[in-house]
Design a protein around this motif. Structure first.
Motif, PDB file in Angstrom:
ATOM      1  N   PRO A 193       0.805  -1.229   0.000  1.00 14.94           N
ATOM      2  CA  PRO A 193       0.000   0.000   0.000  1.00 14.94           C
ATOM      3  C   PRO A 193       0.834   1.274   0.000  1.00 14.94           C
ATOM      4  CG  PRO A 193      -0.950  -1.566   1.525  1.00 14.94           C
ATOM      5  CD  PRO A 193       0.297  -2.208   0.997  1.00 14.94           C
ATOM      6  N   ARG A 196       1.935   2.120  -3.494  1.00 16.19           N
ATOM      7  CA  ARG A 196       0.800   2.560  -4.294  1.00 16.19           C
ATOM      8  C   ARG A 196       0.384   3.967  -3.898  1.00 16.19           C
ATOM      9  NH1 ARG A 196      -0.934  -2.947  -3.858  1.00 16.19           N
ATOM     10  NH2 ARG A 196      -2.160  -2.468  -2.013  1.00 16.19           N
ATOM     11  N   ARG A 202       1.843  10.911  -6.955  1.00 14.28           N
ATOM     12  CA  ARG A 202       2.488  11.391  -8.165  1.00 14.28           C
ATOM     13  C   ARG A 202       1.472  11.739  -9.237  1.00 14.28           C
ATOM     14  NH1 ARG A 202       5.634   6.930 -11.308  1.00 14.28           N
ATOM     15  NH2 ARG A 202       3.540   6.489 -12.011  1.00 14.28           N
ATOM     16  N   ASP A 203       0.490  10.891  -9.393  1.00 11.20           N
ATOM     17  CA  ASP A 203      -0.415  11.065 -10.530  1.00 11.20           C
ATOM     18  C   ASP A 203      -1.573  12.013 -10.270  1.00 11.20           C
ATOM     19  OD1 ASP A 203      -0.080   7.686 -11.867  1.00 11.20           O
ATOM     20  OD2 ASP A 203       1.097   9.510 -12.120  1.00 11.20           O
ATOM     21  N   SER A 204      -2.094  12.038  -9.077  1.00 12.49           N
ATOM     22  CA  SER A 204      -3.203  12.949  -8.811  1.00 12.49           C
ATOM     23  C   SER A 204      -3.382  13.119  -7.323  1.00 12.49           C
ATOM     24  CB  SER A 204      -4.496  12.409  -9.426  1.00 12.49           C
ATOM     25  OG  SER A 204      -5.591  13.206  -9.028  1.00 12.49           O
ATOM     26  N   SER A 207      -7.189  13.230  -5.972  1.00 14.46           N
ATOM     27  CA  SER A 207      -7.946  11.986  -5.822  1.00 14.46           C
ATOM     28  C   SER A 207      -7.238  11.027  -4.879  1.00 14.46           C
ATOM     29  CB  SER A 207      -8.247  11.333  -7.160  1.00 14.46           C
ATOM     30  OG  SER A 207      -7.079  11.002  -7.813  1.00 14.46           O
ATOM     31  N   MET A 211      -9.073   9.222  -1.714  1.00 15.93           N
ATOM     32  CA  MET A 211      -9.116   7.775  -1.536  1.00 15.93           C
ATOM     33  C   MET A 211      -8.567   7.383  -0.177  1.00 15.93           C
ATOM     34  SD  MET A 211     -10.384   6.302  -4.144  1.00 15.93           S
ATOM     35  CE  MET A 211     -11.454   7.605  -4.672  1.00 15.93           C
ATOM     36  N   VAL A 213      -5.531   8.592   1.182  1.00 11.22           N
ATOM     37  CA  VAL A 213      -4.086   8.711   1.349  1.00 11.22           C
ATOM     38  C   VAL A 213      -3.792  10.033   2.043  1.00 11.22           C
ATOM     39  CG1 VAL A 213      -1.901   8.958   0.151  1.00 11.22           C
ATOM     40  CG2 VAL A 213      -3.589   7.339  -0.681  1.00 11.22           C
ATOM     41  N   GLN A 348       1.616   9.803 -26.125  1.00 10.09           N
ATOM     42  CA  GLN A 348       0.509  10.517 -26.741  1.00 10.09           C
ATOM     43  C   GLN A 348       0.889  11.980 -26.831  1.00 10.09           C
ATOM     44  OE1 GLN A 348      -3.070  10.253 -24.545  1.00 10.09           O
ATOM     45  NE2 GLN A 348      -4.276   9.721 -26.317  1.00 10.09           N
TER      46      GLN A 348
ATOM     47  N   PHE C  84     -15.156  11.811  -9.767  1.00  9.89           N
ATOM     48  CA  PHE C  84     -14.941  13.202 -10.163  1.00  9.89           C
ATOM     49  C   PHE C  84     -15.536  13.464 -11.531  1.00  9.89           C
ATOM     50  CE2 PHE C  84     -12.106  14.632  -6.887  1.00  9.89           C
ATOM     51  CZ  PHE C  84     -11.633  13.455  -6.360  1.00  9.89           C
ATOM     52  N   GLU C  88     -10.410  11.857 -12.345  1.00 12.84           N
ATOM     53  CA  GLU C  88      -9.086  12.038 -11.780  1.00 12.84           C
ATOM     54  C   GLU C  88      -8.489  10.673 -11.485  1.00 12.84           C
ATOM     55  OE1 GLU C  88      -8.512  16.039 -11.843  1.00 12.84           O
ATOM     56  OE2 GLU C  88      -7.228  14.814 -10.577  1.00 12.84           O
ATOM     57  N   LEU C  89      -8.179   9.946 -12.538  1.00 15.94           N
ATOM     58  CA  LEU C  89      -7.570   8.637 -12.321  1.00 15.94           C
ATOM     59  C   LEU C  89      -6.050   8.782 -12.296  1.00 15.94           C
ATOM     60  CD1 LEU C  89      -9.703   6.348 -14.622  1.00 15.94           C
ATOM     61  CD2 LEU C  89      -9.578   6.294 -12.138  1.00 15.94           C
ATOM     62  N   PHE C  90      -5.385   7.719 -11.920  1.00 19.00           N
ATOM     63  CA  PHE C  90      -3.929   7.722 -11.906  1.00 19.00           C
ATOM     64  C   PHE C  90      -3.476   7.201 -13.262  1.00 19.00           C
ATOM     65  CE2 PHE C  90      -4.388   8.899  -7.739  1.00 19.00           C
ATOM     66  CZ  PHE C  90      -5.102   7.971  -6.994  1.00 19.00           C
ATOM     67  N   GLU C  91      -3.092   8.166 -14.101  1.00 21.40           N
ATOM     68  CA  GLU C  91      -2.930   7.857 -15.513  1.00 21.40           C
ATOM     69  C   GLU C  91      -1.838   6.861 -15.824  1.00 21.40           C
ATOM     70  OE1 GLU C  91      -4.737   9.293 -18.149  1.00 21.40           O
ATOM     71  OE2 GLU C  91      -6.093  10.023 -16.604  1.00 21.40           O
ATOM     72  N   HIS C  92      -0.762   6.897 -15.033  1.00 19.23           N
ATOM     73  CA  HIS C  92       0.368   6.051 -15.405  1.00 19.23           C
ATOM     74  C   HIS C  92       0.350   4.716 -14.683  1.00 19.23           C
ATOM     75  CE1 HIS C  92       2.078   9.346 -17.583  1.00 19.23           C
ATOM     76  NE2 HIS C  92       1.903  10.129 -16.559  1.00 19.23           N
ATOM     77  N   LEU C 100      -6.656  -0.915  -6.641  1.00 15.24           N
ATOM     78  CA  LEU C 100      -6.003  -1.296  -5.388  1.00 15.24           C
ATOM     79  C   LEU C 100      -5.765  -0.081  -4.493  1.00 15.24           C
ATOM     80  CD1 LEU C 100      -3.462  -4.000  -6.551  1.00 15.24           C
ATOM     81  CD2 LEU C 100      -5.283  -4.288  -4.885  1.00 15.24           C
ATOM     82  N   ILE C 101      -5.526   1.075  -5.101  1.00 11.94           N
ATOM     83  CA  ILE C 101      -5.357   2.261  -4.273  1.00 11.94           C
ATOM     84  C   ILE C 101      -6.648   2.574  -3.552  1.00 11.94           C
ATOM     85  CG2 ILE C 101      -4.886   4.736  -4.307  1.00 11.94           C
ATOM     86  CD1 ILE C 101      -2.962   4.268  -6.514  1.00 11.94           C
ATOM     87  N   HIS C 104      -6.922   1.600  -0.017  1.00 10.95           N
ATOM     88  CA  HIS C 104      -5.951   2.155   0.927  1.00 10.95           C
ATOM     89  C   HIS C 104      -6.482   2.323   2.338  1.00 10.95           C
ATOM     90  CE1 HIS C 104      -2.152   4.209   1.736  1.00 10.95           C
ATOM     91  NE2 HIS C 104      -2.852   4.928   2.579  1.00 10.95           N
ATOM     92  N   GLU C 146      -5.109  -5.231 -16.823  1.00 12.73           N
ATOM     93  CA  GLU C 146      -3.693  -4.853 -16.866  1.00 12.73           C
ATOM     94  C   GLU C 146      -3.414  -3.667 -17.769  1.00 12.73           C
ATOM     95  OE1 GLU C 146      -1.492  -6.214 -15.035  1.00 12.73           O
ATOM     96  OE2 GLU C 146      -2.554  -7.957 -14.302  1.00 12.73           O
ATOM     97  N   ALA C 150      -4.050   5.393 -19.123  1.00 12.57           N
ATOM     98  CA  ALA C 150      -3.844   6.476 -20.085  1.00 12.57           C
ATOM     99  C   ALA C 150      -4.365   6.132 -21.473  1.00 12.57           C
ATOM    100  CB  ALA C 150      -2.369   6.845 -20.151  1.00 12.57           C
ATOM    101  N   ARG C 164     -13.007   2.326  -8.624  1.00  9.13           N
ATOM    102  CA  ARG C 164     -12.073   2.747  -7.590  1.00  9.13           C
ATOM    103  C   ARG C 164     -12.813   3.219  -6.347  1.00  9.13           C
ATOM    104  NH1 ARG C 164      -7.993   7.615  -8.571  1.00  9.13           N
ATOM    105  NH2 ARG C 164      -9.992   8.679  -8.579  1.00  9.13           N
TER     106      ARG C 164
END
Lengths: 358, 293, 254
Positions: A193, A196, A202-204, A207, A211, A213, A348, C84, C88-92, C100-101, C104, C146, C150, C164
Motif C-alpha cells: 500500500p 501505491r 504522483r499522478d493525482s 484523488s 481515496m 491517502v 501521446q 470526479f 481524476e484517475l492515476f494515468e500512469h 487497489l489504491i 488504501h 492490466e 492512459a 475505484r
C-alpha cells in the motif's frame, strides 16, 4: 513470445514473475558475486562507485520517479550521511550503529526538507530544495569545529566486528549487500500500500487524498525514505573517498544525482542502477576519447560538461523513458518478434496545460 | 553612518539590477511556456563572452558592442528554442527544467573549449571604469549608477513593448492552455521562439552589466542561480515582480555582507527564498491558482 | 441517527456565493440526486462534502458525526467515496493498481512491515487483491485489468473511476455526473450498476446528474438547485413538475 498464464493472485505479487527472470537475475547475481575474480583493480573501483550511486539512485527514484516530488538538493542528504558516518567513526562507534545513524539522521533532515514539500509543488519545491542544499553546504563549511570546514575530514576504512575492511573486495561485498538490501526494500514498498500511495500522489494528489491517502504523512515518508537511502550512500561514499569536504556536496552534485535517475529512466528502479553506471562510466569514456580529438578541444572539463549536457538534452528529446526504457523497447521487440509495432511506446502527443492549475 | 548605509544600498541595488534582469529573462519564458530556464545564467555568461570578443577582438565601441551582442544572443536564444525546446513541447515541467540544465552545461562546456576563451578571466573595457561622483559625503561609483540607469531604461522599453504589442496577451494565452491558444490562431511556436530570443537578449544585457563586477569567466553564470530567489520573492510569473524581487535580494545581500558574520552573504538569498516559500509562496505580485475538480 | 445531513451549507469565493444555505438529508440506503442547470453549485457541494473546500457557513453531519475540520483523507476513512466530474484517475498506473489504491483505507500494515514484506503484508495484499477482483467482476472490467489507464477510452475510464470508489467499500458514494460523456448503452449500464449498488451492495448513493431519464429511473429523491440555492425537493416526478424548476431550466413567462 512469452505468455504468462495467471492462475492465482500470488503471481502478481511475487518478486520474480516467471522463470526467465529468475534465470537472468541469478546469472547477474553470480557475475556480481564473482567480481573480485574477474575485475581488475580499476574496474572494482568503478563498481564501488556504481553501487554507491545506485543506492542513492534508489532513494532519489522513490522520491522523484514514484512520488513525483522534485529534489534539486539531494547532495545535502549525501553530505549529512557522509559527515555523520565520519564523525561517528572518529568517535569509535561501531559501523553497524554508525551507518544506521547516518540513515536515521539523514531521514530526520529529510523530514525537515519535506515540510515545505507539503505545500509546494513543481518549480517552487525545486527552488526550495536547491536553497536548502546551498544552506547545508554553507553550514558544513562554517561549522569548522564539527566538520573541519574546508579542510575536510579524513575517514578510515570500515571496521566491522573488529576486522578492518581494507581490501577492495571486502568493501565491494559490503556495498553489494547494502545495495541489494536497499533494492529489495524499495521493491517491497512498491508492491505494498505505501508504494501505491506514492504513485497515487504522483499522478493525482487530489484523488489520492479522496481515496484516503494522507498526503502529509506519505510525502514526508517519501522524503524521509529517500534521504535515508541517500544517507547510507553518503556514508559509504565517505569511506570510499577516505576524505570528505564541502566541495563534494555542491549543487552540481545534486544535479548529477538527478541526472542519474533521468538518464536511467524515471519510474523504474532498474533505472537507478543503469543511470548510475552510465554517469560513472561516461567520464572514463570521454577521457579515452580525448586522445582522438584535435588540440584546442583538449580542455577536459569543458568536454566533460558539454558531453554531460548533451546527453541530458538528447536523452530527454529522443529517449524520455531513459536507458531502461530503451532496454524495454529492445526486449519487447525481441519478445514480440515479428509483431513489434513502432507505435507501442509512443507518447501521446500532449499539449502543455498550465501546471499551476494542477 | 547614514552614508555607509546609502552606499550599501546603492551597491545592493546595482547588484540587484543584475539579478532583476536575469530574473526578468526567465520570467518572460515562464509566462509564455511555463518553462523554468535554468540556463538563463549561462546565456548571460555567453553574452558576456560575445561582448568581450566584440569589444576586444573586433574593437567595437561600448554601445555598439551592446547592440551587437544582444542581437547575436537573441539569435542564440531563438535557435535554442527551435532545436532543444520545441521537440519537448508538452512534456512535464520538470523534464523541461532538466533539459535547460543540460543546455546550461553545454554552453559552459563549449565556452571552456573555445580557444581564446577557455577558463581564463577577462575584463570588458567600459567607458565608466573607475569614475566616482561625490554627493554630500557619499561616494557613488559611476559604474553602479550606470547599471541602475541602463536597467531602468531597458525596463521602460520592455513595458512599452508589452503594452502596445499583441505579443503580451498571446504569451499569457499560450502559457495557460496551449491547445486553446492554437485554436485561437496564435502561432504558438513562433511566439515561444520570439520570447526565447527576447529573453536571451535580456540575459546578454545583464551579462554586459555584470562583467565589470565579476569579470568575464565561464562560471559567472552561477550568479544566475540567485535570480530564482528573486523571481520567487517578486512572485513567479510576474514581470514587475522579477524586478522588485531582484532589487530586494540585491539589497538583502549587501546588508547581510556588511552586518552579518562571514558566509551569510552567500546564503542570504537562499534563506530569504526559503522563508518566502514557507510563509508567502505566491510572492509579492504573484497569484495563486487552484485546480477545479 | 440520521445517516447524512447537510445543514445550511454555504460557501462564497470572493463575492460570488456559490452555495447558499443549502440543507438536505440523505437516508440510509437511498439514491439521492441533486439536479440543476450548469453553474448551480452541484459539484461545489460535492467538494464541500469531501472537504476539498471549507464551507463558509453551515456544517455536514455524517452518522451523527460533525465533519467540520476534517481533511479529505479523513473523510475517506469515514467511509465516504467519490468520483470526479473530469475523471481524476492515476494515468500512469494500470486499472488494477488504480482499484487497489481504492483499498488504501483498509490497509492496516505499517511502513516497517511493508519494507520487509512480512507474511502479514503478503496476506493483506492477497486479501486486497480478492476484494478488488469482486469489484472488477461487478463492473465487467476483467478485460482491462492490466491496461494502463492512459490509453483507455472515456467510457471505460468512467467505469474505472466508479470501480475505484467502490473498492473503498464506502457507506456513502458520491457520484459526480456519472453519465456525462457516455452513450445511451453505457448510460443504461450505469443505471443498472447504480441500482445494483443500492440493492446488492447496500451503499447509499448521493448523485449529481443532468440526464433526466437516468435521474427518474434510479433516484428515490431529488433536490433541485439553482444559483446555489435549493428550489425544490421530492420525488423525481414531483421535482420535474415544480414551477420553480421549470423556470430555472427553461426560463419564466416572457
Amino acid at each position: 513470445m512469452r505468455f504468462i498464464f495467471k492462475t492465482d493472485y500470488e503471481q502478481d505479487i511475487r518478486l520474480f514473475k516467471h522463470g526467465g527472470q529468475v534465470f537472468w537475475y541469478g546469472l547477474l547475481g553470480i557475475v556480481l558475486l564473482a567480481a573480485p575474480w574477474w575485475a581488475g583493480e580499476y574496474v572494482m573501483s568503478q563498481l564501488h562507485f556504481i553501487l554507491i550511486y545506485s543506492i542513492v539512485g534508489f532513494g532519489l527514484m522513490m522520491l522523484v520517479g514514484f512520488t513525483g516530488q522534485i529534489s534539486l538538493g539531494h547532495a545535502a542528504f549525501l553530505a549529512v550521511g557522509a559527515y555523520t558516518e565520519a564523525l561517528m567513526q572518529a568517535a569509535g562507534v561501531p559501523f553497524v550503529v554508525s551507518i544506521a545513524s547516518a540513515a536515521a539522521f539523514s531521514a530526520a533532515v529529510g523530514v525537515i526538507v519535506g515540510l515545505p514539500a507539503l505545500r509546494l509543488k513543481g518549480i517552487y519545491l525545486a527552488i526550495a530544495t536547491l536553497a536548502f542544499n546551498v544552506i547545508v553546504e554553507e553550514i558544513i563549511t562554517r561549522w569548522e569545529s564539527l566538520t573541519g570546514g574546508n579542510s575536510g575530514k579524513h575517514v578510515k576504512p570500515v571496521e566491522m566486528f573488529g576486522y578492518a575492511l581494507e581490501s577492495d573486495a571486502a568493501f565491494y561485498y559490503l556495498c553489494l549487500v547494502l545495495a541489494t538490501m536497499c533494492c529489495l526494500g524499495c521493491i517491497n514498498l512498491l508492491r505494498s500500500p505505501t508504494g501505491r500511495a506514492f504513485v497515487a500522489i504522483r499522478d493525482s494528489e487530489i484523488s489520492a487524498s479522496c481515496m484516503g491517502v494522507n498526503l502529509a504523512k506519505y510525502k514526508t515518508m517519501s522524503f524521509a525514505l529517500s534521504a535515508a537511502l541517500t544517507g547510507i550512500g553518503g556514508a559509504l561514499y565517505a569511506h570510499k573517498l577516505a576524505f570528505i569536504s564541502p566541495e563534494q556536496f555542491t549543487l552540481l552534485v545534486s544535479i548529477e544525482l538527478i541526472t542519474i535517475v533521468i538518464l536511467g529512466g524515471i519510474g523504474f528502479l532498474h533505472g537507478a542502477v543503469l543511470g548510475a553506471a552510465f554517469v560513472i562510466v561516461l567520464p572514463q569514456l570521454i577521457s579515452l576519447a580525448k586522445d582522438y580529438l584535435p588540440e584546442g578541444t583538449a580542455a577536459l572539463s569543458g568536454l566533460q560538461a558539454t558531453v554531460f549536457g548533451l546527453m541530458l538534452v538528447l536523452f530527454i528529446i529522443f529517449e524520455p523513458m531513459g536507458l531502461y526504457g530503451r532496454w524495454l523497447k529492445v526486449r519487447t521487440w525481441f519478445e514480440l518478434f515479428p509483431f513489434y509495432r513502432r507505435g507501442m511506446f509512443r507518447r501521446q502527443k500532449a499539449y502543455m496545460k498550465s501546471e499551476r492549475l494542477r | 553612518m547614514l552614508s555607509q548605509v546609502l552606499q550599501l544600498l546603492l551597491a545592493g541595488v546595482a547588484q540587484g539590477c543584475v539579478y532583476a534582469l536575469v530574473a526578468l529573462g526567465f520570467v518572460l519564458i515562464y509566462k509564455a511556456t511555463e518553462t523554468v530556464n535554468f540556463a538563463q545564467g549561462d546565456l548571460m555568461m555567453l553574452g558576456a563572452f560575445f561582448a568581450l570578443t566584440a569589444s576586444t577582438v573586433m574593437g567595437l565601441p561600448y554601445w555598439l558592442t551592446i547592440a551587437v551582442t544582444v542581437a547575436m544572443m537573441a539569435a542564440v536564444g531563438m535557435l535554442t528554442e527551435r532545436l532543444v525546446l520545441r521537440p519537448v513541447l508538452g512534456y512535464p515541467a520538470f523534464t523541461v527544467v532538466m533539459i535547460t540544465i543540460g543546455v546550461g552545461y553545454v554552453l559552459r562546456g563549449i565556452v571552456t573549449m573555445v580557444p581564446g576563451w577557455g577558463t581564463e578571466t577577462y575584463q570588458i573595457p567600459t567607458p565608466f571604469a573607475e569614475d566616482v561622483w561625490r554627493v554630500g559625503g557619499v561616494v557613488l561609483a559611476v559604474q553602479q549608477l550606470a547599471v541602475i540607469g541602463m536597467t531602468a531604461a531597458l525596463c521602460a522599453a520592455l513595458y512599452l513593448f508589452f503594452r502596445f504589442a499583441r505579443l503580451g496577451v498571446a504569451m499569457q494565452a499560450t502559457s495557460q492552455n496551449q491547445l486553446a491558444a492554437y485554436y485561437m490562431g496564435i502561432p504558438v511556436r513562433r511566439v515561444n521562439m520570439m520570447i526565447w530570443g527576447l529573453s536571451a537578449g535580456v540575459a546578454a544585457f545583464a551579462g554586459i552589466l555584470l562583467a565589470p563586477v565579476t569579470f568575464v569567466h565561464s562560471n559567472m553564470g552561477f550568479i544566475g542561480l540567485k535570480a530564482f530567489p528573486a523571481a520567487v520573492v517578486g512572485g513567479f510569473g510576474s514581470v514587475p515582480g522579477a524586478i522588485v524581487g531582484g532589487l530586494i535580494i540585491g539589497v538583502v545581500e549587501a546588508l547581510a555582507g556588511f552586518y552579518l558574520p562571514e558566509g551569510f552573504k552567500d546564503v542570504a538569498a537562499y534563506v530569504v527564498v526559503l522563508i518566502v516559500l514557507l510563509v508567502w509562496p505566491s510572492g509579492i505580485f504573484g497569484e495563486t491558482a487552484r485546480k477545479k475538480v | 441517527m440520521s445517516f447524512f445531513r447537510a445543514e445550511s451549507l454555504s460557501i462564497h469565493f470572493g463575492g460570488v456565493v456559490a452555495v447558499d444555505k443549502v440543507s438536505f438529508e440523505v437516508e440510509k440506503g437511498e439514491v439521492f440526486t441533486i439536479i440543476g442547470p450548469n453553474g448551480a453549485g452541484k459539484t461545489t457541494i460535492f467538494n464541500l462534502i469531501g472537504l476539498l473546500y471549507r464551507p463558509s457557513e453551515g456544517r455536514i453531519v455524517f452518522e451523527d458525526r460533525d465533519m467540520t475540520g476534517l481533511n479529505p483523507s479523513e473523510v475517506a476513512a469515514l467511509g465516504i467515496a467519490r468520483t470526479f466530474q473530469n475523471i481524476e484517475l492515476f494515468e500512469h498506473a494500470t486499472v488494477l493498481q488504480n482499484l487497489l489504491i481504492g483499498r488504501h483505507r483498509h490497509s492496516g500494515t505499517a511502513f516497517w512491515e511493508e519494507l520487509l514484506f512480512l507474511p502479514r503484508v503478503k496476506r493483506a495484499e492477497l486479501a486486497h487483491r480478492e476484494a478488488v477482483e469482486k469489484v472488477i467482476d461487478f463492473l465487467d472490467l476483467a478485460h482491462y485489468r492490466e491496461s494502463l489507464v492512459a490509453g483507455l477510452p472515456y467510457g471505460v475510464r468512467k467505469v474505472v473511476e466508479l470501480g475505484r470508489a467502490l473498492a473503498t467499500e464506502p457507506k456513502l458514494l458520491l457520484l459526480d455526473e456519472p453519465s456525462s460523456g457516455l452513450n445511451p448503452e453505457e448510460t443504461d449500464d450505469m443505471a443498472f450498476w447504480i441500482e445494483d449498488i443500492k440493492k446488492e451492495l447496500g451503499i447509499t448513493v448521493l448523485m449529481v446528474e443532468h440526464d433526466m431519464n437516468l435521474v427518474s429511473r434510479v433516484s428515490d429523491r431529488v433536490l433541485a438547485l439553482n444559483m446555489g440555492a435549493a428550489i425544490a425537493q421530492g420525488t423525481a416526478a414531483e421535482v420535474q413538475r415544480h414551477p420553480a424548476v421549470i423556470e430555472a431550466y427553461l426560463g419564466g413567462p416572457a
